[in-house]
Scaffold this active site. Structure first.
Site, PDB file in Angstrom:
ATOM      1  N   CYS A 110       0.832  -1.206   0.000  1.00 41.33           N
ATOM      2  CA  CYS A 110       0.000   0.000   0.000  1.00 41.33           C
ATOM      3  C   CYS A 110       0.861   1.248   0.000  1.00 41.33           C
ATOM      4  CB  CYS A 110      -0.890   0.040   1.254  1.00 41.33           C
ATOM      5  SG  CYS A 110      -1.952  -1.395   1.489  1.00 41.33           S
ATOM      6  N   ASP A 168      20.109  37.327 -13.044  1.00 46.69           N
ATOM      7  CA  ASP A 168      18.828  37.594 -13.685  1.00 46.69           C
ATOM      8  C   ASP A 168      18.242  38.905 -13.155  1.00 46.69           C
ATOM      9  OD1 ASP A 168      16.418  36.292 -15.280  1.00 46.69           O
ATOM     10  OD2 ASP A 168      15.593  37.115 -13.412  1.00 46.69           O
TER      11      ASP A 168
END
Length: 498
Positions: free
Chosen positions: A38, A448
């Site tokens: 599971c 940037d």
């Protein structure tokens, strides 16, 4: 970090007892008394601790003789984030397995791409994952088969072929072994809504899927970035979905990805259904769906300057790519120009050198051209400065010749260094390729302008050197910090299109 979490029994037990969905895909629980495995969040009553063992992969559970739980369907849980934030041999191998390399090229092909011997690859995968590459590929084929069984009306023989099985018999045996049901029984279990039509037969290769992710997921700048920078003819935003063409191993496809609160809707049209597994893998990678946002956000919140940004919109992802070489070319086209200009340059290349496709549902017209096609272009046709022409032509030549390879298996540091050795490649271009194409979660863009402007407004250092020093505390998640910094701007990349 949850690296090797399946070995920490107490943490696994706590996750299972609390049914914590954040750990789905990190490990799997096998129950000796039932013979099933599971996901941690399985809704059934937790078994007794002495009956539970924990495994790092579904393939390991299957190797040990356990079958997938019919209630929680562990095979449909998000993938482990481990394979996306690491650059070691095992992580690179897992990214290639997800991209279908074992099915297409075998284990020797997998090893050759990684630069190791077959024995070394098998030994390391077995040690960390409890299963070798063949078992991992088998588990993936089983999951693909289940998708096709449950979402289409394809004949079972066609499902077997599309999922990558060598024979219908192997397909039948694998489905029974993994799911404890025959293929026809699996299809019969699919709920039929009253009055609703049965799933359409994908005669044109069209499938409707749900792509799971770990919550939270903030879609605005993820889809906004993809839509705002989309290349006309290859990408578009239409009817609430990001659509684009896909170049795939056996053919091509068109995908439409729609954000929903608990999943991403995925409509795939493929010319060859054998490309389904690869297409899903690339779409998940494009949207960074296997990330662990809780771990990322918890770490970034430790910086008081970033904490308000994280608290305001947790779960930001890094918009990535479905084709690393394509993105590298587009990054060069975007050097020192506006987003609109970069899209125009890319659209011209697409029209002149891309392969045409049919798209009756929208406005997509081409596949992005291959490096081989672009290597034959006349530099004089590029409407850009001569130095950038040289950068473009040099890049595509190296990609076409194979002296530069950018792929899911790339070593991030090595690829970045190789890019920086090419003419016209500075830190920004190399880092944005590392961030969006190579998937390095720690890639950072200190030069940037958007990042520097956001840093200044937040009271962070704004010079590249000082910002890099401050950002050392954000490692290994600096790529996600970039998303939070970019999101402070009013640029269209930060807005979910309407």
């Amino acid at each position: 970090m949850r690296n090797g979490m399946h070995t920490d029994r107490e943490r696994c037990l706590r996750a299972v007892r609390s049914k914590d969905a954040r750990f789905d895909g990190w490990f799997f629980t096998a129950v000796s008394t039932t013979g099933i495995y599971c996901r941690p969040s399985c809704p059934v009553v937790a078994p007794k601790p002495e009956n539970m063992t924990f495994h790092p992969s579904a393939a390991a559970c299957q190797q040990a003789g356990f079958r997938a739980c019919k209630r929680c369907r562990p095979d449909t849980s998000p993938g482990s984030p481990e394979w996306n934030h690491r650059a070691d041999l095992v992580a690179r191998a897992m990214r290639l397995v997800a991209d279908g390399v074992v099915d297409r090229e075998g284990v020797p092909g997998l090893a050759a791409r990684l630069g190791y011997s077959t024995r070394q690859v098998e030994r390391q995968l077995l040690a960390e994952l409890g299963a070798g590459p063949l078992a991992l590929a088998r588990a993936q084929r089983a999951q693909t088969a289940r998708l096709l069984i449950e979402t289409s009306e394809l004949p079972m023989a066609d499902v077997a072929f599309a999922a990558g099985f060598a024979s219908v018999r192997t397909f039948n045996d694998t489905v029974r072994d993994v799911f404890a049901l025959s293929p026809s029984d699996l299809r019969a279990r699919v709920p039929k809504k009253s009055g609703a039509p049965r799933p359409a037969s994908p005669t044109a290769g069209t499938l409707h899927l749900r792509l799971p992710f770990r919550a939270p997921l903030h879609p605005d700048n993820l889809f906004g970035h993809l839509a705002a920078t989309g290349v006309p003819g290859v990408e578009e935003w239409r009817d609430g979905a990001f659509r684009r063409t896909l170049r795939l191993p056996y053919g091509h496809g068109v995908v439409a990805l729609t954000p929903h609160p608990d999943h991403i809707g995925c409509r795939l049209t493929l010319t060859d259904l054998r490309d389904l597994t690869v297409a899903i893998s690339r779409c998940r990678r494009l949207l960074d769906l296997d990330a662990d946002p809780v771990a990322v956000d918890d770490h970034l919140r430790t910086d008081p300057r970033l904490a308000p940004l994280v608290d305001k919109a947790p779960g930001r992802r890094v918009p990535r790519t479905v084709d690393e070489a394509e993105f590298a070319v587009r990054a060069v086209l975007g050097q020192q120009v506006s987003t609109a200009a970069a899209r125009t340059h890319a659209a011209r290349l697409v029209t002149a050198h891309g392969d045409p496709v049919d798209d009756p549902d929208g406005g997509l017209t081409h596949l992005f051209p291959t490096p081989e096609a672009l290597a034959a272009l006349d530099p004089a046709t590029l409407a850009m400065p001569r130095t950038r022409r040289t950068t473009v032509t040099t890049l595509v030549r190296h990609l076409a010749e194979g002296s530069l390879h950018l792929g899911v298996e790339s070593d991030w540091a090595e690829a970045r260094a190789r890019l920086l050795s090419l003419p016209g490649f500075g830190p920004w271009t190399a880092d944005v390729i590392a961030l969006r194409a190579l998937g390095d979660p720690d890639a950072f863009l200190p030069t940037d302008l958007g990042v520097r402007r956001a840093a200044r407004e937040l009271g962070l250092p704004s010079t590249p050197a000082a910002l890099t020093a401050r950002a050392a505390a954000w490692r290994p998640w600096r790529a996600y910090a970039v998303q939070y910094l970019w999101a402070t701007d009013s640029h269209p990349i930060n807005l979910l299109p309407v």
